[in-house]
Design a protein around this motif. Structure first.
Motif, PDB file in Angstrom:
ATOM      1  N   CYS A  56      -3.688  -2.077   4.699  1.00 47.81           N
ATOM      2  CA  CYS A  56      -2.788  -2.600   5.655  1.00 47.81           C
ATOM      3  C   CYS A  56      -3.417  -2.747   6.991  1.00 47.81           C
ATOM      4  O   CYS A  56      -3.043  -3.429   8.147  1.00 47.81           O
ATOM      5  CB  CYS A  56      -1.504  -1.799   6.223  1.00 47.81           C
ATOM      6  N   THR A 109      -1.396   4.235   8.600  1.00 45.75           N
ATOM      7  CA  THR A 109      -2.207   2.937   8.309  1.00 45.75           C
ATOM      8  C   THR A 109      -3.222   3.129   7.254  1.00 45.75           C
ATOM      9  O   THR A 109      -3.644   4.531   7.110  1.00 45.75           O
ATOM     10  CB  THR A 109      -3.089   2.266   9.312  1.00 45.75           C
ATOM     11  N   CYS A 110      -3.956   2.261   6.291  1.00 46.74           N
ATOM     12  CA  CYS A 110      -4.869   2.769   5.314  1.00 46.74           C
ATOM     13  C   CYS A 110      -5.729   1.487   5.155  1.00 46.74           C
ATOM     14  O   CYS A 110      -5.449   0.279   5.986  1.00 46.74           O
ATOM     15  CB  CYS A 110      -4.273   3.108   4.105  1.00 46.74           C
ATOM     16  N   CYS A 164       1.078   3.578   2.270  1.00 39.74           N
ATOM     17  CA  CYS A 164       1.382   4.037   3.705  1.00 39.74           C
ATOM     18  C   CYS A 164       2.866   4.377   3.786  1.00 39.74           C
ATOM     19  O   CYS A 164       3.789   3.376   3.348  1.00 39.74           O
ATOM     20  CB  CYS A 164       0.836   3.194   4.745  1.00 39.74           C
ATOM     21  N   CYS A 183       0.836  -1.256  -0.131  1.00 43.57           N
ATOM     22  CA  CYS A 183       0.105   0.007  -0.233  1.00 43.57           C
ATOM     23  C   CYS A 183       0.881   1.175  -0.041  1.00 43.57           C
ATOM     24  O   CYS A 183       2.032   1.042  -0.078  1.00 43.57           O
ATOM     25  CB  CYS A 183      -0.939  -0.058   1.258  1.00 43.57           C
TER      26      CYS A 183
HETATM   27 ZN    ZN Z   1      -1.587   1.110   4.373  1.00 44.79          ZN
END
Ligand code: ZN
Ligand code: ADP
Ligand code: MG
Length: 495
Positions: free
Chosen positions: A54, A50-51, A38, A36
Motif C-alpha cells: 500500500c 502501511t506495508c 494491513c 494487502c
Molecule cells: Zn499494506
C-alpha cells in the motif's frame, strides 16, 4: 431570498427540471485492506498501517481481498444487479501525493455488478433509480495541509482500503429524491453489514452529477459534478444551490456558461464553486491490471452468497404493516435501524402486541439509549424482559410514567420488570373493588367539587382524581379512578 436559500425545491414553478445521477462511495468493513494484509482501521497513528504494497514500493504485488469481493456481490444481489461470471481490475493512472503508486486499482469495463435498481421512499411514495454498475477499487490516503504554513503531510493508513462505488443512472429528479436514494443505500448497506456507513468518518460519500433541461424533455444536457459530499443534508443543499445556479443561467440566456466541470460545495457560503473544468480533465490511461488475474465466479458460489442476504428494509416494512398491523410511519421508524427492528421483533415474539411494543421501543427505549449513549446491544435489557415491562403497562400493573423509571432500573441492574415494580413500590392499583372504596371515601369527603362535577364542571374531576392519587400514594390507575368517579357520581359524560 432565492428558492435554494429558503430550502425549498428549486424546481418548483419553473419550466425546468433537474436530472441527477449519483456516484456513491462506500468504505467496506473488512479486517484488512483491499490488496494487502494491513489492517483497515480508522483513527490510528498516521502511517502505522502501511506495508510495501500500500506504500506502492517497487516489486510488491497485490492480492485481492475475498471479503471485499463477497460484500460487493452481496450488495449487487440485494439490488438485483447482474453478477457476470468474470470480473477484472484495471489501473487508473493519476498522480496525487495520497496515491503513492501513481495509479489506483479500480474496475473499468468488467465491474463486479452490472445494472440493478434501488427502490426507496419519498414522502411515502415508492421511487426507483436504476443502477449502472457497482465496482470495487482501493481508497487513497489523506493529505493534511497545515494551516498558515506552506507545509503538507500525508497519512497513508487509508490508502488501499476497499472502496465500493455504486453508480446510478441519471434517474433522480430532485434533491430530496437524491437524499432519500442515498438514505436507502445506507440502510441496505447496514442491513447487509458490509459497511459501518459512518458518515463523519467518510465511510459513505457521494459525487453528485446534475444537469437541467426543459421539463419533460428526454435528452441529456451538459452536467456538472459536485465532489465528495459526506452528509445527506450536504447532498440536498449542494444540489439545491447547483440546480438554482443552472436555472438562473438558463433563464437569463446564459446556458452556454453551464459547462462540464467539477464543482465543490461550500456549506458556509451556500454555493458551489468550479474546481476544475473539462479542459483539465484527466486522461486516466486505463489498462488491465497486469498484477492481478481476472476473477472467475461459479454460479454456485454466487447462489451461496445470495443465501446470506437478510430480509431487506422495504420487504420488512411491508411485513410490519401487513402482518403486524403497524402504521406506515411506525413501521418505517422501526425498520430504519436493523438492530432496533430485530429487537422489536424479539419483543413481539414473547408479547404479541406490536403496536404497544413498537411505541415503547420507539419512545422510551430509544430515549434510554440516547441518554446512556449506548447501542441496543449494550443496554443490558433482554427483549423478553422489555416485553414484560410493556405487558405490565398494558395490564395496568404500572403507570406509563413509572414504567420509564422501571426501565432505567432494569438497565442499571439487569433485573426483571415485575421484581423492580414491586421493590420500587410503583405497582399501580388497578383493582376495581379496592379503588371503588377509595373513590367512595373521596366523594364523601368533598361534596363541593362533587357538586361541581355533577353540574358539568370537568376541571373539578381532576381535583378528585388527585385526591384518589393522594390516598393511594400515587399508585392508583388514574384512568380507572376517573371513570369510577364518573360512574359513582353519575356525572354527565365529558364533551
Ligand atoms: Zn499494506
Ligand atoms: P464519469 O465516468 O465520467 O464519471 P459517467 O457517464 O459514468 O461519467 O456518469 C457518472 C454519473 O453521472 C452517473 O451517475 C450518471 O448517471 C450521471 N450522469 C451522466 N450524464 C448525466 C447528465 N447529463 N445529467 C445528470 N447526470 C448524469
Ligand atoms: Mg464521475
Amino acid at each position: 431570498m432565492s428558492a435554494a436559500a429558503a430550502g425549498r425545491d428549486p424546481l418548483e414553478s419553473t419550466r425546468f427540471e433537474a436530472v441527477i445521477g449519483l456516484e456513491v462511495h462506500v468504505q467496506l468493513l473488512t479486517r484488512t485492506k483491499m490488496f494487502c494484509r494491513c489492517e483497515a482501521r480508522f483513527g490510528t497513528e498516521a502511517n502505522a498501517l502501511t506495508c510495501p504494497v500500500c506504500l506502492g514500493l517497487p516489486g510488491s504485488l497485490p492480492c485481492i481481498n475475498r471479503r471485499a469481493v463477497e460484500s460487493t456481490v452481496r450488495v449487487g444481489l440485494a439490488f438485483g444487479s447482474e453478477i457476470p461470471l468474470l470480473t477484472k481490475f484495471d489501473r487508473k493512472s493519476y498522480f496525487y501525493p495520497d496515491l503513492p503508486k501513481g495509479y489506483q486499482i479500480s474496475q473499468k469495463d468488467d465491474p463486479i455488478c452490472k445494472g440493478g435498481r434501488v427502490e426507496f421512499f419519498v414522502d411515502g411514495e415508492i421511487r426507483v433509480a436504476r443502477l449502472v454498475r457497482i465496482h470495487l477499487e482501493e481508497d487513497a490516503g489523506k493529505n493534511i495541509h497545515v494551516e498558515g504554513r506552506p507545509e503538507s503531510w500525508v497519512d497513508l493508513n487509508r490508502a488501499g482500503t476497499p472502496l465500493m462505488e455504486v453508480v446510478s443512472e441519471p434517474d433522480l429528479r430532485t434533491p430530496r429524491e437524491a437524499g432519500d436514494y442515498m438514505r436507502m443505500l445506507r440502510q441496505v448497506m447496514l442491513y447487509l453489514g458490509v459497511s459501518d456507513c459512518n458518515m463523519e468518518e467518510g465511510s459513505l460519500r457521494c459525487d453528485c452529477n446534475v444537469s437541467t433541461r426543459l421539463r419533460g424533455a428526454s435528452h441529456l444536457e451538459t452536467r456538472t459534478e459536485i465532489k465528495n459530499l459526506n452528509s445527506f443534508l450536504n447532498v440536498e443543499k449542494a444540489l439545491e444551490h447547483e440546480i438554482a445556479r443552472q436555472i438562473r443561467l438558463r433563464e437569463t440566456g446564459r446556458e452556454a456558461e453551464i459547462v462540464q466541470e467539477t464543482r465543490l460545495y461550500d456549506p458556509d457560503r451556500g454555493e458551489t464553486r468550479s474546481m476544475r473544468g473539462k479542459e483539465e480533465a484527466h486522461d486516466y490511461r486505463y489498462f488491465p491490471e497486469p498484477d492481478l488475474a481476472p476473477l472467475v465466479f461459479s454460479p454456485e458460489w454466487i447462489d451461496g452468497l445470495r443465501a446470506t442476504l437478510p430480509e431487506l428494509p422495504l420487504v420488512r416494512l411491508g411485513r410490519f404493516q401487513e402482518d403486524l398491523g403497524l402504521s406506515a410511519y411506525h413501521a418505517d421508524q422501526l425498520v430504519r435501524d436493523k438492530e432496533i427492528a430485530d429487537y422489536f421483533e424479539r419483543c413481539v415474539e414473547s408479547y404479541r402486541q406490536p403496536q404497544s411494543v413498537g411505541n415503547w421501543v420507539l419512545n422510551a427505549l430509544r430515549e434510554e439509549l440516547r441518554s446512556r449513549g449506548v447501542g441496543i446491544e449494550d443496554i443490558g435489557v433482554a427483549p423478553e424482559r422489555f416485553a414484560e415491562l410493556v405487558r405490565a403497562v398494558d395490564d395496568g400493573a404500572v403507570s406509563t410514567q413509572k414504567a420509564r423509571d422501571v426501565l432505567r432500573a432494569m438497565a442499571d441492574s439487569g433485573r426483571p420488570a415485575a421484581e423492580l415494580i414491586r421493590e420500587m413500590g410503583v405497582e399501580q392499583i388497578s383493582d376495581d373493588s379496592f379503588l371503588r372504596g377509595v373513590v367512595q371515601d373521596v366523594i364523601a369527603a368533598h361534596p363541593g367539587p362533587v357538586e361541581d362535577v355533577r353540574r358539568g364542571k370537568r376541571n373539578s374531576i381532576n381535583f378528585l382524581v388527585g385526591q384518589v392519587m393522594r390516598r393511594t400514594k400515587g399508585q392508583a390507575n388514574p384512568a380507572m379512578a376517573m371513570s369510577l368517579i364518573d360512574e359513582l357520581i353519575g356525572s354527565p359524560p365529558a364533551e
